[in-house]
Write an enzyme that holds these catalytic residues in place. Structure first.
Site, PDB file in Angstrom:
ATOM      1  N   CYS A  78     -34.301  40.181  34.290  1.00  0.00           N
ATOM      2  CA  CYS A  78     -35.467  40.291  33.279  1.00  0.00           C
ATOM      3  C   CYS A  78     -36.050  41.609  33.158  1.00  0.00           C
ATOM      4  CB  CYS A  78     -36.410  39.293  33.685  1.00  0.00           C
ATOM      5  SG  CYS A  78     -37.580  38.975  32.383  1.00  0.00           S
ATOM      6  N   HIS A 166     -33.088  34.504  33.525  1.00  0.00           N
ATOM      7  CA  HIS A 166     -33.245  34.022  34.870  1.00  0.00           C
ATOM      8  C   HIS A 166     -32.333  32.968  35.520  1.00  0.00           C
ATOM      9  CE1 HIS A 166     -37.208  36.136  35.259  1.00  0.00           C
ATOM     10  NE2 HIS A 166     -37.416  35.995  34.122  1.00  0.00           N
ATOM     11  N   GLU A 168     -31.802  32.459  38.405  1.00  0.00           N
ATOM     12  CA  GLU A 168     -32.365  31.799  39.498  1.00  0.00           C
ATOM     13  C   GLU A 168     -33.131  30.381  39.341  1.00  0.00           C
ATOM     14  OE1 GLU A 168     -35.669  34.588  38.605  1.00  0.00           O
ATOM     15  OE2 GLU A 168     -33.549  34.502  38.318  1.00  0.00           O
TER      16      GLU A 168
END
Length: 509
Positions: A78, A166, A168
């Site tokens: 990001c 993202h 994650e």
């Protein structure tokens, strides 16, 4: 030496999730703030986090990438991806619409190692207000969505990558594959950071650090201090001296139960009754931060005094874990906002002669339990709910009195024992009761009452960084409420907390 990934924190709300995903792959990582001196000599790879800032803001977080890229593999997420792109000559502009939420990949590179095994239409999670419109020279787009052309890119011959989304977060369905591609296929991590390897490495570190010195450790009966005690005991044996302080803020019966349990487990434990000292220091104090600091200072005073009685003690051990560190000093000093202070984080006062030993301070709660299993600690001890270091002081909103503590101990005991009786205890990550500074009108035996209110709290979580409230059965809550009101003098109202973390924290103070 353990192979390590460094995560550079630019203030993202997801930074801790990056660490979680990496460790799930049996790769060791640590979080460091962008604005502190960074020593990359021990790092095999670097990940740049997201940020609430725009790369186009004058005061946005910055580092010298030219000292890093080309030397070790780098992955920007990001903000991190936008920062790399801009620093190498690309262009980042404000998005026409804020791009937030689910998106699907409509293009995936077939030759990029990072995108190996990633499917077309794979769902990803976007959360950004800026977008990369032009890439630097000698770089290639490796992923796109319908609305974001540069959803992923790589710098040729630099082993540097950027992802606008993202990977994650849970909503990026193949995020773990992406992270594994980077760590294993690109960086060459061996995925050998296991509970057993941590124990062996940490035992050696403790022995090398402590030598022939003695260590004094505060134990509470909680998972963190229990595992810390067993780990240090395994490393240095009789050089460890355990002390359990009764600060008057523990759960009902806890002081004696903890002492008996540890003695049965073979640890050298001394119990210290310091209730009056803590009550005196806390008298009239209502501010939660002041409570924490007073308890922390008194805790250290007691330990300093007890340590002075033991010849050769030079170290004070503590069961600090990673969420304590992150929440106390903003991801080890990064730009994220501090949530609360912890009594066992932040170093020792100048007057104290003991050095600090915190062998668990890079582990999350679930990892601590895995280390405990590797040390063969019983499930009864390992699966105990977490309990805050400052104890019931931060579950009593307002000033602390012995009367209030005893009242809350009774409420807490009824709640916890009821969870066990109804086979709900192991389905809850943490539970407790809060005594509120609120009196309300009630009726008991045809008489008007004006008594206190307690809030019950039960949450599910993995590591305490995020948590959701548990949907306990209504019938169970009704039984507990009745038992509390009927048996605890001074309580006439019970409420149940249905707030998640975030936006709330697990504790009320």
């Amino acid at each position: 030496m353990i192979e390590k990934v460094i995560i550079l924190d630019f203030g993202s709300q997801y930074t801790q999730l990056i660490a979680r995903r990496i460790r799930e792959l049996n790769v060791y990582c640590e979080i460091f703030p962008y604005n502190k001196d960074l020593n990359l000599s021990s790092a095999k790879a670097l990940i740049l986090s997201g940020s609430p800032f725009s790369v186009n803001e004058i005061d946005s977080p910055r580092i010298d990438l030219k000292e890093i890229i080309g030397k070790i593999p780098v992955l920007g997420l990001c903000y991190g991806a936008q920062f790399i792109a801009k620093e190498y000559g690309g262009k980042v502009t404000k998005s026409k619409l804020r791009e937030y939420g689910r998106a699907n990949l409509c293009y995936v590179s077939k030759i990029s190692q990072l995108m190996k095994g990633i499917d077309l239409n794979s769902q990803v999670w976007m959360s950004h207000a800026d977008t990369i419109v032009n890439l630097p020279k000698n770089s290639d787009v490796i992923a796109s969505t319908k609305d974001v052309r540069v959803a992923g890119y790589e710098l040729r011959k630099k082993t540097a990558f950027g992802l606008q989304f993202h990977p994650e977060v849970y909503h990026s369905t193949q995020g773990s594959t992406l992270i594994k591609n980077f760590l294993v296929d690109i960086c060459g991590f061996k995925q050998n950071w296991t509970s057993e390897s941590f124990v062996q490495s940490k035992i050696k570190d403790i022995r090398d650090k402590i030598q022939k010195d003695k260590v004094v450790l505060g134990i509470s009966g909680g998972v963190d201090s229990t595992v810390t005690a067993f780990l240090i005991n395994k490393a240095i044996g009789s050089q460890l001296n355990c002390v359990f302080v009764d600060n008057g803020l523990l759960r009902k019966y806890e002081f004696q139960q903890v002492l008996d349990s540890y003695k049965e487990m073979g640890l050298n434990v001394k119990g210290v009754d310091a209730k009056d000292e803590f009550y005196s220091a806390l008298k009239g104090i209502t501010d939660p931060e002041k409570k924490r600091k007073i308890i922390g200072n008194k805790f250290i005073e007691v330990f300093d005094y007890e340590a002075s009685k033991i010849k050769g003690v030079k170290w004070l051990a503590q069961g600090t874990i990673y969420p304590d560190v992150i929440e106390s000093i903003s991801a080890t000093g990064g730009p994220s906002s501090t949530i609360k202070s912890h009594h066992n984080v932040g170093g020792l006062p100048e007057y104290m002669k003991l050095k600090l030993l915190e062998p668990m301070n890079t582990l999350f709660k679930d990892e601590v339990r895995k280390i405990g299993k590797a040390l063969k600690i019983s499930n009864k001890m390992l699966m105990r709910h977490p309990f805050p270091g400052p104890g019931l002081a931060i579950r009593i909103l307002g000033d602390i009195t012995e009367e209030k503590v005893k009242m809350l101990q009774e409420v807490d005991y009824i709640f916890i024992e009821s969870l066990k009786k109804h086979n709900l205890y192991n389905k809850v990550w943490q539970a407790g009761a809060m005594l509120l500074p609120v009196n309300s009108v009630g009726v008991m035996g045809d008489e008007r009452t004006y008594e206190k209110t307690v809030a019950l709290r039960a949450v599910s979580s993995t590591d305490g960084m995020t948590a959701d409230w548990v949907h306990l059965p209504y019938d169970f809550l009704s039984l507990v409420s009745n038992e509390i009101i009927n048996n605890v003098k001074g309580i006439n109202r019970v409420v149940y907390d249905i707030s998640s973390k975030p936006p709330a924290t697990i504790e009320w103070e």
